[in-house]
Every structure is written in C-alpha cells, then in structure tokens.
Design a protein around this motif. Structure first.
Motif, mmCIF file in Angstrom:
data_model
loop_
_atom_site.group_PDB
_atom_site.id
_atom_site.type_symbol
_atom_site.label_atom_id
_atom_site.label_comp_id
_atom_site.label_asym_id
_atom_site.label_seq_id
_atom_site.Cartn_x
_atom_site.Cartn_y
_atom_site.Cartn_z
ATOM 1 N N GLN A 173 10.381 5.903 11.132
ATOM 2 C CA GLN A 173 10.101 5.238 9.621
ATOM 3 C C GLN A 173 8.757 5.608 9.230
ATOM 4 O O GLN A 173 8.549 5.862 7.913
ATOM 5 N N VAL A 174 7.756 5.504 10.086
ATOM 6 C CA VAL A 174 6.317 5.736 9.433
ATOM 7 C C VAL A 174 6.224 7.182 8.830
ATOM 8 O O VAL A 174 5.703 7.408 7.751
ATOM 9 N N THR A 192 8.917 7.714 5.937
ATOM 10 C CA THR A 192 8.429 6.736 4.420
ATOM 11 C C THR A 192 7.047 7.442 4.010
ATOM 12 O O THR A 192 7.068 7.574 2.691
ATOM 13 N N GLY A 193 6.068 7.760 4.882
ATOM 14 C CA GLY A 193 4.800 8.293 4.462
ATOM 15 C C GLY A 193 5.083 9.532 3.859
ATOM 16 O O GLY A 193 4.191 9.732 2.977
ATOM 17 N N ALA A 228 0.550 7.155 3.870
ATOM 18 C CA ALA A 228 0.377 6.665 5.200
ATOM 19 C C ALA A 228 0.037 5.254 4.965
ATOM 20 O O ALA A 228 0.904 4.518 6.116
ATOM 21 N N ALA A 282 3.351 3.264 4.016
ATOM 22 C CA ALA A 282 4.587 3.299 4.985
ATOM 23 C C ALA A 282 4.420 2.001 6.334
ATOM 24 O O ALA A 282 5.436 1.642 6.504
ATOM 25 N N LEU A 283 3.266 1.513 6.150
ATOM 26 C CA LEU A 283 3.152 0.520 7.024
ATOM 27 C C LEU A 283 3.531 -0.849 6.343
ATOM 28 O O LEU A 283 3.329 -1.105 5.187
ATOM 29 N N SER A 284 4.021 -1.940 7.111
ATOM 30 C CA SER A 284 4.448 -3.080 6.902
ATOM 31 C C SER A 284 3.487 -4.335 7.050
ATOM 32 O O SER A 284 2.779 -4.174 7.997
ATOM 33 N N GLN A 286 4.069 0.849 14.129
ATOM 34 C CA GLN A 286 2.993 0.838 13.005
ATOM 35 C C GLN A 286 1.578 0.371 13.529
ATOM 36 O O GLN A 286 0.712 1.124 12.827
ATOM 37 N N ALA A 343 0.261 3.453 15.041
ATOM 38 C CA ALA A 343 -0.073 4.644 13.894
ATOM 39 C C ALA A 343 -1.294 4.067 13.203
ATOM 40 O O ALA A 343 -1.891 4.972 12.607
ATOM 41 N N LYS A 372 10.987 2.369 0.216
ATOM 42 C CA LYS A 372 11.163 1.983 1.726
ATOM 43 C C LYS A 372 12.604 1.114 2.283
ATOM 44 O O LYS A 372 12.960 1.687 3.301
ATOM 45 N N THR A 376 14.384 3.041 5.555
ATOM 46 C CA THR A 376 14.413 2.229 6.656
ATOM 47 C C THR A 376 15.881 2.074 7.277
ATOM 48 O O THR A 376 16.427 2.108 8.302
#
Length: 333
Positions: A33-34, A37-38, A60, A63-65, A95, A98, A247, A251
C-alpha cells in the motif's frame, strides 16, 4: 502525545505473538500500500510543476493515513477485533515503520549529498535495530518483576507513576535511536501486555489518551488556514476528493490481492483514504529544510487537515457500503 498514548493502548491490546501472526498483512499488504500509493501520487504530483524531490516527498507523505482518527473510530464502534479492524491496523502499523525511511529521504533530498545520506541512513537504521532489540530484551527481564513489586505496595499513585515512566522512557529511547516516540510507546504497550496488570494499566491510562488526543484534533483544526480555503476553494475541494479517489481503489485492489473479502477490502480502503498526522510531519520538515515551497506546503497541509475532518463521514459511508456488499453476497450464496 495523544498519538503516543493511543499507540501505547494499541500495543497493550496486542502481544508479540499476535503481532507476529499478522506479519503477512503488516509487511505484505501494508508495504504494498505504501509503495504503490506513494508512487502513483508522486507521478501525479510531478504533472503540477513540482520538482522530482518534492513529488516524491508528497507521494511518500500522502501514502500514509491517520492512525489517530482511524483507530479511534474503530475503537469507538468496537470494530478493532473485526476483519476490517485487523486489516486497517496492519496497514497503519507498517506506515508507522515507514516513517523513519521517509524522513531520511526528505533529509537526503535537502542535503543533495547522496553518499553522506546513504551512510547516515545505514547508521541510523543500525542504531534503531539495536535499540529495539535492547528494549525488548531488557523490558521482558525487568518490567514484569518491577510491576509485581509496585503492585504489592497497593499504591495506585506509584503504579500510575511507573506506567508513565515506562511509556516515557521507552518512547524517548526509540526517539534517541532515530525512531518515533509513538513506536516506542507501542513497544512499551507490547511489553506491558504480557503482564497480569494489563487491564489495570488500560483503565489508568485511558484519561490521558483522551485528553492528549483531544488536543491533537484541536491542533489539526487550528492548522487549517481559512483564508487559503477562500482563496482556492475549487482546487482544495478537488484535491480532497482526489486524494480519496486515488487511495481507495489502490488499497481496495491490494486488499483483494491479499484475499480479503470485498466488504472488508472496501471498508478498510475507505477508512484509510485520508492524509494523516505524519503528512504534517513530512511536509513540515520538507518546508523547513527549504526543499518544498511554502505555498505548496501550506496547500498540502490544508488538504491533509480537510481529509482528516471528512474521515468520520467517509467511515459512516464505508460501513453502509460494506453492509450492502455483505447482504448482496449472502443473497447470492
């Protein structure tokens, strides 16, 4: 601090064994996902006259939630133990892991020195691994007998003081190794979950989590510049919807690849569609180092804040959509 106490509570509800059992979703689905999406967001950002480093940083960061909002919603609705809760949490946990590489990526772009950035990254990762190993090893040796000793005194104040000391000490230890405070608090929760005082600790810490988490949400609201919204309302609204529209399909598709049911994949994807608290950290750091123009940073911070504000409404729609899919699948069966 709100996010720190929230991650501590999450760790308290888990165990090292349960975390290891989730490794396929954490590293497989979360990692995919990271990365995917990134990459997609970076490509899109490059079409809006952003330089390559800025586009990569935006990809980057977005991409984080939001762990704080998603976990809070799942907890309030008593859905952490469901398939949706486990799937969402697995992605959020990766995440968190990361964040460190992303922050070093920002620093590397800002320094323009590839060799020194690579060496600094390798040195910091080595320190981080050693710190985590030391905390887990000595934590298991020390924490349980220490809690038994304090518990035998029947002093509630000393017990609470010890809990806060362990949380703060572990969080500061991981921060000193280049990791986040929240990851240290999560590890402290994992260690305390193995003691017989787990439920008592949870009751004592709950008020602190609520207080600091409330302050966090207030700070999110304060970061939204109303004048900027009035100046670019169309672009901001389009960006907010655009982030969700980018996103959610990614996902959802990845969750299906990892054999999650359609209802679980859709609800998890919609829950994780917003920008998160780490976007504030990544974008703020990039702007502070002069890597990202201030106007771009402010615009992206407002987009992040607005997506976080919209999340409870999106979560409500996600639950309804998941229920409709479940009913449809039952009818077909």
């Amino acid at each position: 601090l709100g996010v720190v106490f929230l991650l501590f509570m999450i760790g308290l509800e888990l165990s090292v064994e349960r975390l290891w059992a989730m490794r396929r979703l954490v590293f497989g689905l979360g990692g995919s996902q990271v990365i995917v999406t990134g990459a997609v967001i970076s490509v899109i950002a490059s079409f809006f006259d952003n330089t390559f480093p800025v586009a990569v940083v935006l990809g980057a960061g977005f991409a984080l939630s939001s762990t704080a909002i998603v976990i809070q919603l799942l907890t309030e609705n008593r859905r952490m133990g469901t398939a949706t809760g486990r799937t969402s949490f697995a992605v959020l946990l990766f995440q968190y892991l990361a964040v460190l590489p992303i922050l070093f990526l920002v620093a590397a772009f800002a320094s323009r020195s590839g060799d020194s950035a690579v060496l600094a990254f390798a040195w910091a990762m080595g320190q981080a691994i050693i710190a985590v190993a030391i905390i887990l090893f000595f934590g298991r040796l020390v924490i349980r007998p220490l809690f038994r000793f304090i518990g035998s005194t029947a002093s509630r104040e000393m017990f609470l003081a010890l809990v806060l000391l362990v949380i703060a000490g572990t969080a500061l230890a991981t921060q000193g190794a280049g990791l986040s405070l929240a990851l240290g608090a999560f590890m402290a929760g994992l260690l305390m979950a193995e003691t017989e005082y787990r439920h008592e600790i949870e009751i004592d810490i709950e008020p602190f989590k609520g207080l600091f988490l409330g302050l966090f949400f207030v700070s999110v609201g304060m970061s939204v510049d109303i004048t900027q919204i009035a100046a670019k309302p169309v672009w901001l609204i389009a960006s907010v919807f655009g982030l969700f529209l980018i996103k959610i399909p990614i996902t959802y598709g990845l969750a299906r690849l990892f054999r999650q049911p359609r209802s679980v994949a859709l609800e998890s994807a919609m829950l994780l569609g917003q920008g998160g608290e780490f976007a504030f950290l990544v974008v703020g750091m990039a702007a502070g180092l002069g890597l990202m123009p201030e106007a771009t940073a402010q615009f992206m911070l407002i987009v992040t804040g607005l997506t976080m504000i919209a999340t409870p409404f999106v979560a409500y729609g996600a639950r309804k959509a998941a229920q409709a899919i479940e009913a449809l699948d039952e009818t077909r069966a």
